[in-house]
Design a protein around this motif. Structure first.
Motif, PDB file in Angstrom:
ATOM      1  N   TYR A   6       0.812  -1.222   0.000  1.00 29.02           N
ATOM      2  CA  TYR A   6       0.000   0.000   0.000  1.00 29.02           C
ATOM      3  C   TYR A   6       0.848   1.275   0.000  1.00 29.02           C
ATOM      4  N   TRP A   7       2.091   1.191  -0.427  1.00 30.20           N
ATOM      5  CA  TRP A   7       2.962   2.368  -0.410  1.00 30.20           C
ATOM      6  C   TRP A   7       2.444   3.480  -1.315  1.00 30.20           C
ATOM      7  N   MET A   8       1.607   3.139  -2.292  1.00 32.28           N
ATOM      8  CA  MET A   8       1.102   4.129  -3.231  1.00 32.28           C
ATOM      9  C   MET A   8      -0.035   4.972  -2.630  1.00 32.28           C
ATOM     10  N   LEU A   9      -0.731   4.471  -1.631  1.00 31.39           N
ATOM     11  CA  LEU A   9      -1.851   5.219  -1.036  1.00 31.39           C
ATOM     12  C   LEU A   9      -1.430   6.583  -0.474  1.00 31.39           C
ATOM     13  N   PRO A  10      -0.364   6.668   0.316  1.00 30.99           N
ATOM     14  CA  PRO A  10       0.043   8.001   0.782  1.00 30.99           C
ATOM     15  C   PRO A  10       0.433   8.944  -0.353  1.00 30.99           C
ATOM     16  N   VAL A  11       0.979   8.405  -1.434  1.00 30.91           N
ATOM     17  CA  VAL A  11       1.328   9.238  -2.594  1.00 30.91           C
ATOM     18  C   VAL A  11       0.058   9.806  -3.218  1.00 30.91           C
ATOM     19  N   MET A  12      -0.972   8.974  -3.329  1.00 35.84           N
ATOM     20  CA  MET A  12      -2.235   9.434  -3.921  1.00 35.84           C
ATOM     21  C   MET A  12      -2.909  10.491  -3.044  1.00 35.84           C
ATOM     22  N   VAL A  13      -2.909  10.280  -1.733  1.00 36.05           N
ATOM     23  CA  VAL A  13      -3.507  11.268  -0.831  1.00 36.05           C
ATOM     24  C   VAL A  13      -2.708  12.568  -0.867  1.00 36.05           C
ATOM     25  N   ALA A  14      -1.381  12.464  -0.913  1.00 34.37           N
ATOM     26  CA  ALA A  14      -0.544  13.660  -1.006  1.00 34.37           C
ATOM     27  C   ALA A  14      -0.819  14.421  -2.293  1.00 34.37           C
ATOM     28  N   SER A  15      -1.021  13.706  -3.382  1.00 33.42           N
ATOM     29  CA  SER A  15      -1.313  14.401  -4.646  1.00 33.42           C
ATOM     30  C   SER A  15      -2.673  15.086  -4.591  1.00 33.42           C
ATOM     31  N   MET A  16      -3.649  14.476  -3.935  1.00 37.00           N
ATOM     32  CA  MET A  16      -4.955  15.139  -3.777  1.00 37.00           C
ATOM     33  C   MET A  16      -4.839  16.383  -2.905  1.00 37.00           C
ATOM     34  N   LEU A  17      -4.032  16.309  -1.856  1.00 32.72           N
ATOM     35  CA  LEU A  17      -3.812  17.484  -1.013  1.00 32.72           C
ATOM     36  C   LEU A  17      -3.112  18.589  -1.795  1.00 32.72           C
TER      37      LEU A  17
END
Length: 114
Positions: free
Chosen positions: A90-101
């Motif tokens: 799930y390492w990609m989930l924080p990247v996706m949330v960071a991009s939304m932020l």
């Protein structure tokens, strides 16, 4: 003649773009299973986080809330690096949330500046 603040802003912008470029390259390398992608991502995420802390520290009081969101976004990139290092799927989930932020921040900052 350029002021000291203008020069500082140019350096901050340049370092920010370079760090985000490293993060993007690291993410793409990690997705493509190219060796060293995690290290490239970390090489961008760490200075990006430090830079965002600096920006938050120097922010005027009326911009503090949105600058805090910027720090959280950068922190999520560090979480992604740690998750990737621990070989979590799930390492990609924080990247996706960071991009939304970051997307949210871009709209909020345009309203603050205007």
């Amino acid at each position: 003649m350029k002021s000291k603040d203008e020069g500082r802003e140019r350096v901050v912008s340049l370092v920010s773009y370079m760090a985000m470029g490293l993060v993007l390259a690291g993410v793409l390398m990690q997705i493509g299973a190219i060796g060293g992608g995690l290290y490239v991502m970390a090489a961008g995420a760490i200075p990006f986080f430090v830079l965002r802390l600096f920006i938050r520290w120097r922010a005027p009081k009326d911009h503090a809330r949105i600058r805090t969101v910027m720090v959280y976004s950068a922190m999520l990139l560090l979480v992604a690096v740690v998750a990737g290092y621990l070989n979590k799927p799930y390492w990609m989930l924080p990247v996706m949330v960071a991009s939304m932020l970051e997307f949210y921040i871009s709209f909020r900052l345009s309203k603050l500046v205007a």
